[in-house]
Write a protein that holds these residues in place. Structure first.
Motif, PDB file in Angstrom:
ATOM      1  N   UNK A  92       0.361  -0.958   0.143  1.00  0.00           N
ATOM      2  CA  UNK A  92      -0.362   0.180   0.040  1.00  0.00           C
ATOM      3  C   UNK A  92       0.590   0.706  -0.120  1.00  0.00           C
ATOM      4  N   UNK A  93       0.337   2.536  -0.002  1.00  0.00           N
ATOM      5  CA  UNK A  93       0.831   3.965   0.403  1.00  0.00           C
ATOM      6  C   UNK A  93       0.334   4.621   1.647  1.00  0.00           C
ATOM      7  N   UNK A  94       1.723   5.277   2.236  1.00  0.00           N
ATOM      8  CA  UNK A  94       1.732   5.867   3.115  1.00  0.00           C
ATOM      9  C   UNK A  94       1.729   7.758   2.488  1.00  0.00           C
ATOM     10  N   UNK A  95       0.440   8.266   2.965  1.00  0.00           N
ATOM     11  CA  UNK A  95       0.780   9.688   2.263  1.00  0.00           C
ATOM     12  C   UNK A  95       0.059  10.558   3.749  1.00  0.00           C
ATOM     13  N   UNK A  96       0.514  11.927   2.832  1.00  0.00           N
ATOM     14  CA  UNK A  96       0.329  12.869   4.010  1.00  0.00           C
ATOM     15  C   UNK A  96       0.312  14.502   2.992  1.00  0.00           C
ATOM     16  N   UNK A  97      -0.048  15.541   3.700  1.00  0.00           N
ATOM     17  CA  UNK A  97      -0.645  16.863   3.073  1.00  0.00           C
ATOM     18  C   UNK A  97      -0.870  17.631   4.167  1.00  0.00           C
ATOM     19  N   UNK A  98      -0.419  18.630   3.737  1.00  0.00           N
ATOM     20  CA  UNK A  98       0.085  19.743   4.770  1.00  0.00           C
ATOM     21  C   UNK A  98      -0.108  21.305   3.896  1.00  0.00           C
ATOM     22  N   UNK A  99      -0.992  22.292   4.484  1.00  0.00           N
ATOM     23  CA  UNK A  99      -1.642  22.777   3.283  1.00  0.00           C
ATOM     24  C   UNK A  99      -1.578  24.453   4.704  1.00  0.00           C
ATOM     25  N   UNK A 100      -1.381  25.575   4.039  1.00  0.00           N
ATOM     26  CA  UNK A 100      -1.592  26.841   4.673  1.00  0.00           C
ATOM     27  C   UNK A 100      -1.943  28.195   3.823  1.00  0.00           C
ATOM     28  N   UNK A 101      -2.743  28.673   4.321  1.00  0.00           N
ATOM     29  CA  UNK A 101      -2.550  30.383   3.777  1.00  0.00           C
ATOM     30  C   UNK A 101      -2.128  31.161   4.980  1.00  0.00           C
ATOM     31  N   UNK A 102      -2.812  32.092   4.612  1.00  0.00           N
ATOM     32  CA  UNK A 102      -2.588  33.444   5.566  1.00  0.00           C
ATOM     33  C   UNK A 102      -3.653  34.584   6.051  1.00  0.00           C
TER      34      UNK A 102
END
Length: 431
Positions: A151-161
């Motif tokens: 399988x696949x391990x994934x991660x996501x990080x997201x920002x705005x201001x």
């Protein structure tokens, strides 16, 4: 050395030897006849050799012609660092807002100057108007994935201001990033901060501003643990009890529990979600709790080849901060010191209609209606409603220009109300 050349050399030697022998034993006529026979044999061998070479050429050409074309090199989405694939993206969003308020003002540092927050519409003041230029809704994200077993391990990080407390408009307009989403996924599990499982993000209308029709919209991002199995999703999410007259309480023991069923097809998608909540407050000398629950039906339906209809219907008791950007609260503290869950219901409907090559119209209505206890008096919000219309145009790949007109109304239990009218022009480049 080719076969034909070898034959020619051997044949020449043979001719010379033969001529010497013939010259001793035969007449001139016999020698000429023998020579002609040898030349004829040599021509036959040369013709055979040429035919074989031509057959080889034809076979090679046929193989090249009939062979399948080489597959194009696969396109990669991101770049490799070791065995991890990284992807960076986001958008630059520059907006101009011209706002008119019927009854008061919104502070220049308020996030409500950047997008529509229903509960921030003032009531009881003087009419005001102002213009804002902003790029704070610009956004960036970084995602990573790597194989783990099968399988696949994934991660996501997201920002705005948006909502930054650091910057101001005096000189540099320097604003610090804020965390929007940060989660990891493995197989059926998601852990981290993500859109609430109670929300269907495909129901969010397309708009020129950061967010529109938020009055009756389920809209929450928060830490959670989510399990997905086919069409079903189950999650435990961060709890928080908001009250109308005792502040925001963070003394919950039991997380909010969400179950959701998704239906997807050529018609679009529809989600049915339910939520159960412990609403708890601890005042030191005493504590109390109430039960909250809600039901939401939301989605996006295809209307013909290109049009779509987006909708969200929601209702319950104690759903508070999950709807309308916390236009209401989950509970109230009654005169006896007991928590009471506040009923509310609302929704939105929006129509999106493409026209021309790259343009589209988006418009709709949203509302939230709150059944507040009588003991709270007339100064609490009883309803928020808004309508909007927007035209968006892709002027180049990933570059969108948009214009939008919004009108919203907030009303209190006393009957007093205030309105907001806002024109927005936006330019967005996604990368």
């Amino acid at each position: 050395m080719s076969r034909a050349l070898k034959v020619l050399m051997l044949s020449s030697v043979s001719v010379v030897v033969a001529l010497g022998a013939v010259a001793q034993d035969t007449s001139l006529e016999d020698r000429i006849a023998a020579l002609e026979a040898m030349v004829s044999e040599l021509k036959t061998e040369l013709a055979t050799e040429r035919a074989n070479r031509e057959e080889d050429v034809v076979r090679i050409e046929r193989t090249v012609t009939e062979a399948p074309a080489a597959a194009p090199a696969p396109k990669t989405d991101g770049f490799l660092v070791g065995d991890t694939t990284l992807k960076f993206g986001g958008f630059v969003d520059a907006d101009v807002h011209v706002t008119s308020l019927s009854d008061g003002a919104i502070a220049g540092s308020s996030i409500a100057r950047d997008f529509y927050i229903p509960s921030a519409t003032p009531i009881g003041g003087e009419e005001t108007s102002f213009t804002d230029f902003t790029a704070e809704s610009s956004r960036f994200f970084l995602s990573a994935s790597r194989p783990v077993g099968d399988d696949t391990l994934s991660a996501h990080i997201e920002m705005d201001f948006l909502g930054s407390g650091q910057g101001n408009e005096l000189v540099s307009n320097s604003y610090s990033p804020r965390l929007r989403r940060a989660f990891m996924k493995y197989k059926n599990w998601l852990v981290g901060q993500e859109w609430s499982t109670f929300q269907n993000t495909s129901a969010i209308p397309e708009s020129a501003s950061f967010l529109i029709l938020s009055d009756g919209m389920v809209f929450v991002r928060q830490p959670q643990i989510r399990y997905t199995n086919g069409n079903w999703q189950f999650a435990v999410e961060n709890p928080n009890t908001t009250t109308l007259n005792a502040g925001s309480r963070d003394e919950n023991l039991i997380p909010d529990v969400v179950a959701r069923y998704n239906m997807t097809g050529d018609f679009g998608n529809v989600s049915i979600a339910g939520i159960a909540r412990q609403l708890r407050a601890d005042f030191g000398t005493e504590e109390d709790e109430a039960f909250g629950y809600g039901l939401s039906v939301s989605g996006r339906l295809m209307m013909g080849e290109k049009d779509d209809l987006r909708f969200n219907l929601v209702g319950g008791e104690g759903i508070g901060r999950y709807v309308g950007l916390a236009a209401s609260r989950s509970t109230a503290l009654d005169p006896n010191g007991d928590l009471e869950a506040i009923p509310s219901y609302g929704g939105l409907v929006a129509w999106r209609h493409p026209f021309g090559e790259t343009a589209r119209f988006s418009g709709g209505y949203s509302g939230l209606f709150i059944d507040n206890p009588d003991y709270l008096g007339g100064g609490v919000t009883s309803s928020v409603q808004s309508v909007f219309g927007a035209i968006l145009w892709d002027v180049a790949p990933n570059v969108t220009l948009g214009t939008e007109l919004l009108h919203g109304i907030r009303e209190e239990e006393s009957g007093a109300d205030g309105s907001i009218t806002r024109f927005t022009f936006s330019t967005k480049y996604a990368f």
